[in-house]
Scaffold this active site. Structure first.
Site, mmCIF file in Angstrom:
data_model
loop_
_atom_site.group_PDB
_atom_site.id
_atom_site.type_symbol
_atom_site.label_atom_id
_atom_site.label_comp_id
_atom_site.label_asym_id
_atom_site.label_seq_id
_atom_site.Cartn_x
_atom_site.Cartn_y
_atom_site.Cartn_z
ATOM 1 N N LYS A 1 56.804 68.057 50.347
ATOM 2 C CA LYS A 1 57.775 67.467 49.410
ATOM 3 C C LYS A 1 57.567 68.011 48.001
ATOM 4 C CE LYS A 1 59.578 63.082 47.604
ATOM 5 N NZ LYS A 1 59.609 61.623 47.674
ATOM 6 N N GLU B 1 61.729 52.254 38.450
ATOM 7 C CA GLU B 1 60.465 52.500 39.156
ATOM 8 C C GLU B 1 59.217 52.029 38.413
ATOM 9 O OE1 GLU B 1 60.328 56.389 40.819
ATOM 10 O OE2 GLU B 1 58.236 56.229 41.398
#
Ligand SMILES: C=C(O[C@@H]1C=C(C(=O)O)C=C[C@H]1O)C(=O)O
Ligand SMILES: [Mg+2]
Length: 445
Positions: A202, A252
């Site tokens: 990723k 977040e």
């Protein structure tokens, strides 16, 4: 407020305690709109913070202590400095506000630096329904007379809140995306190439969209509008001088710590909101069932659990993701909780957790290396960590959904987690979806 300006005198401040850093507080008996108050102040830095749960809100001006790491930074030194600064006071209410850049090994934005933390001179805090005004005094660097003179001057300069001008749209003259789409496509192809992807599963690629505008925008007005349209988020801003301000409306959390109890999360995997409830539900179910998005989130969960292991007595993470809804998009979300080992400090946590694979990638070093070499622009504080620290509790948000406002230009940032199965077009559209709320505030379309 007049009570407080009358009270600082050397005897009052120093006789009751051996502390070198002292906070004087008075309750404010009327509700104050904090962003409007901040916008009308003339002192710098100006800082704003509101937690995602809305229980805590702070507007702060000036500084009694400033830690700026502009050129280079040694993580261990940073932790040491904080530990010795913390020892200067026994007051659990004293907080340092600031942030760290996404990548502390390279150049960052001027003024913001690779890390910058301040002890504000004056804070106006709301805690649930209660408002209080705080004055921070730092007798470690100044003699008492000078420090009290500076503090009194700062109080005298305070201005009452002015109503913020109602939202208006900016005249957009041009928009430049870095990287632009052709380069983005190339980068996504490189990251999804099976050979590369096998060792680096990723990489969160990102883009800056630079809007050239012909007006001066008040960053606090923009943040106030953004806050109004995105309730489910942290809201914060840092302005160290009149010309540049970094604002964010980020969903977040990096972490919240209360004593040894830690809350963090894996927030990754994205789709849009539906036009009606049925469609919204359908999109949410598709997101929960989608393997590419589940993989994005799962990698973040695994990594966070791994790095917390050595720092904690116990780590506990949701097995399955839930849906986290924002105004224009919805994400996959997993809660992660830990009971920290005694003595683990906030800088250890910051450095262990940040950047998570939600904004960097996996493995961290390889992903950072790719971003550093290929992305083609400087992230600075975008995807860095912003928040506050104090002895008993601290909270940091990941600075995504953020903007850097400069004269004549607004820089908007957005990233997307690229994993096996990522399609360049769809990921480019995901960037656009992440900007939808702020763009709808700024531009008429
Ligand atoms: C990097 C950003 O967001 C991150 C990437 C996400 C994704 O790719 O699905 C979702 C939330 C964040 O973890 C950003 O908004 O800039
Ligand atoms: Mg994504």
């Amino acid at each position: 407020m007049s009570d407080l300006s009358a009270s600082p005198c050397p005897e009052a401040a120093t006789s009751q305690t051996q502390d070198k850093v002292i906070q004087l507080r008075v309750e404010v008996d009327t509700a104050v709109p904090l962003i409007a108050w901040l916008a009308s102040q003339q002192q710098y830095p100006r800082v704003y913070w509101q937690g995602r749960d809305k229980k805590q809100e702070v507007a702060a001006v000036g500084c009694a202590k400033d830690f700026l790491f502009q050129d280079n930074i040694d993580d261990e030194r940073l932790a040491e400095i904080y530990q010795s600064q913390k020892a200067l006071s026994t007051d659990p209410s004293i907080r340092y506000y600031g942030g760290i850049a996404f990548d502390r090994s390279i150049e960052s934005w001027p003024e913001f630096g690779r890390a910058r933390f301040i002890l504000p001179r004056i804070e106006l805090r709301r805690s649930s329904e209660l408002f209080s005004l705080m004055l921070n005094l730092n007798f470690a660097d100044n003699d008492a007379t000078t420090e009290l003179q500076q503090a009194t001057d700062a109080l005298k300069q305070l201005m009452p809140p002015r109503p913020l001008v109602p939202p208006y749209k900016v005249g957009l003259m041009a928009r430049h995306d870095k990287p632009a789409y052709p380069r983005w496509e190339e980068l996504v192809r490189q990251v999804t190439d099976p050979e590369f992807n096998q060792t680096v599963p990723k990489v969160v690629l990102s883009r800056v969209s630079q809007l050239e505008v012909n007006e001066v925008m008040d960053p606090w007005m923009v943040l106030a509008c953004w806050q109004g349209r995105n309730q489910n988020s942290f809201q914060f801003g840092f302005q160290f001088s009149p010309d540049r301000a970094f604002i964010s409306c980020s969903p977040e959390r990096l972490f919240q710590r209360q004593d040894r109890e830690l809350h963090t999360e894996a927030l990754a995997g994205t789709t849009v909101r539906g036009l009606n409830q049925d469609e919204d539900e359908m999109l949410a179910n598709q997101l929960l069932d989608d393997s590419k998005n589940s993989h994005e989130n799962q990698l973040v969960r695994e990594h966070i659990v791994d790095v917390l292991g050595p720092l904690s007595e116990k780590v506990d993470a949701d097995d399955t993701p839930k849906i986290f809804k924002l105004t224009h998009i919805q994400h996959l979300h997993r809660d992660i909780r830990a009971q920290l080992n005694p003595g683990v400090n906030d800088f250890q946590l910051l450095l262990a957790l940040h950047p998570t694979p939600a904004v960097g990638g996996l493995p961290r070093q390889e992903a950072m290396h790719f971003i550093r070499g290929q992305e083609g622009y400087l992230r600075g504080w975008y995807a860095g960590a912003c928040g506050y620290l104090n002895k008993y509790e601290s909270e940091f948000s990941v600075a995504i959904r953020s903007a850097l406002l400069e004269p004549g230009r607004i820089n908007l940032y957005a990233g997307a987690g690229i994993v096996a199965g990522s399609d360049p077009r769809a990921e480019w559209q995901e960037l656009e979806n992440k900007l939808a709320t702020i763009i709808s505030i700024l531009i008429d379309f």
